[in-house]
Design an enzyme around this catalytic site. Sequence first.
Site, mmCIF file in Angstrom:
data_model
loop_
_atom_site.group_PDB
_atom_site.id
_atom_site.type_symbol
_atom_site.label_atom_id
_atom_site.label_comp_id
_atom_site.label_asym_id
_atom_site.label_seq_id
_atom_site.Cartn_x
_atom_site.Cartn_y
_atom_site.Cartn_z
ATOM 1 N N GLY A 56 35.312 39.115 36.019
ATOM 2 C CA GLY A 56 34.745 39.488 34.728
ATOM 3 C C GLY A 56 33.275 39.868 34.784
ATOM 4 O O GLY A 56 32.860 40.639 35.648
ATOM 5 N N ARG A 80 39.679 47.879 41.092
ATOM 6 C CA ARG A 80 41.037 47.329 41.051
ATOM 7 C C ARG A 80 42.039 48.207 41.804
ATOM 8 O O ARG A 80 43.039 47.696 42.308
ATOM 9 C CB ARG A 80 41.482 47.135 39.599
ATOM 10 C CG ARG A 80 40.915 45.870 38.987
ATOM 11 C CD ARG A 80 41.393 45.697 37.572
ATOM 12 N NE ARG A 80 41.153 44.343 37.108
ATOM 13 C CZ ARG A 80 41.399 43.936 35.866
ATOM 14 N NH1 ARG A 80 41.867 44.790 34.978
ATOM 15 N NH2 ARG A 80 41.167 42.688 35.515
ATOM 16 N N GLY A 84 40.635 37.078 32.584
ATOM 17 C CA GLY A 84 41.360 35.961 31.976
ATOM 18 C C GLY A 84 42.219 35.218 32.996
ATOM 19 O O GLY A 84 42.329 33.991 32.946
HETATM 20 C C1 3PG Z 1 42.731 42.361 32.234
HETATM 21 O O1 3PG Z 1 42.084 43.392 32.375
HETATM 22 O O2 3PG Z 1 42.264 41.313 31.768
HETATM 23 C C2 3PG Z 1 44.150 42.352 32.710
HETATM 24 O O3 3PG Z 1 44.531 43.609 33.164
HETATM 25 C C3 3PG Z 1 45.073 41.865 31.624
HETATM 26 O O4 3PG Z 1 44.976 42.675 30.495
HETATM 27 P P1 3PG Z 1 45.239 42.048 29.079
HETATM 28 O O5 3PG Z 1 44.128 41.067 28.803
HETATM 29 O O6 3PG Z 1 45.247 43.194 28.100
HETATM 30 O O7 3PG Z 1 46.560 41.340 29.141
HETATM 31 MG MG MG Z 2 42.036 40.364 29.545
#
Ligand code: 3PG
Ligand code: MG
Length: 417
Positions: free
Chosen positions: A374, A40, A397
Amino acid sequence: MAKLTVRDLDVTGKRVFLRVDYNVPLEEKDGKMVITDATRIVETLPTLKRLIEQGGRLILAAHLGRPKGKREATMSLRPVADKLQELLGRPVAFADDCIGESVEKLVEHMKNGDVVLLENVRYYNEEEANDPAFAEKLAKVADVYVNDAFGAAHRAHASTEGVARVVAKRGGQCAAGLLMERELKFLGDELENPAHPFVVILGGAKVSDKIKVIDRLLEKADTILIGGAMAYTFRLAHGQKVGKSLVEPDHKQTALDAEAKAKRLKVQFELPSDVVVAKAVETGKLNKKGKPVMDFVNIHTVTDAIPEDAEGFSIGAATAAHYAQIISGAKTILWNGPMGMFEDARFAAGTNAVAQAVAAATQQHGAKSIIGGGDSVKALNKAKLGDKVTFMSTGGGASLEFLEGAVLPGVAALSDK
Ligand code: 3PG
Ligand code: MG
């Protein structure tokens, strides 16, 4: 793209408030927090370099973990500043806070091309509450707002949404970074009018997590391949025995409706014909989080009923071969969610076979392969195939919500072209 991007800006001498998603995995080693995957950070470098070359003064804001408004030492962004400095090859100053006098002082002394990383914005509850007064405080050091944090763009928080509104109200520009632009291109535009055959591979634990994506992609795809634990809910809906497999009994109808829609739209909808099952047994050991560590015995493949005391952990070899065959003929591929519990080598073969098929279709047949972030990204990297696909999302997400067709607040807040 209908939103302003950094390509449209001239930031010379300006203070650029740049939201990035540096929510990277960390591990404690000898009392120090160490970054275990810097993807990232690496992926934002083109945006940073472009803005630095133009003579912008970069003030980077990010979150790390979920500290819930407290200064959790393990969730400090300081190790990220060190890593960024190393990757960028130039100094990155670290501000111990994200708002207030200390930040303003530091920024006052910045020269063109300087970079400052602010401390975790989630050390304040006002961040997630998208508190307008907090957004004003963040915006004190912003002439221009740039959002390169695609992974956090599904959150309407102060640093992803509120600051943009403050800057825009003052007549300032709010633009997408180059990573954000790429994410929106591949997960958005490219899938809007895909080259056919368009094959969608969906895995993961729950039907309920993926149903909106399935529903939307049924309108576009030629074939949908289902794997992962969500396949067991389909089995359950068909009246098959699933043993102790992870299922969602409340979503049997959801599964049947998806199949019916596929039939109506003449989309090929494939479920695993064989699955790898095992019996989970307690080892008597506890993991770091105090949860019992399980072992798996009697690992074997079944085509029909899953035995009473067993649980499904992956697609079987016949399914993997069948899916690989279909993938090899694709011109566009979208993959979201692993085919099984790939973290355990005994259940990784199905996911790895799909990873290899996606890489081969890309490399040998010129297919465009888009990986929806993911766990599927983790699986590809684990198989050392990360550089053999067209695009891997940095979102989790956020990718899922975007693929569902949702408007992401972090994108909506940017200036129109
Ligand atoms: C993630 O890693 O999914 C994003 O950085 C968002 O983080 P969060 O789900 O804690 O909002
Ligand atoms: Mg997340």
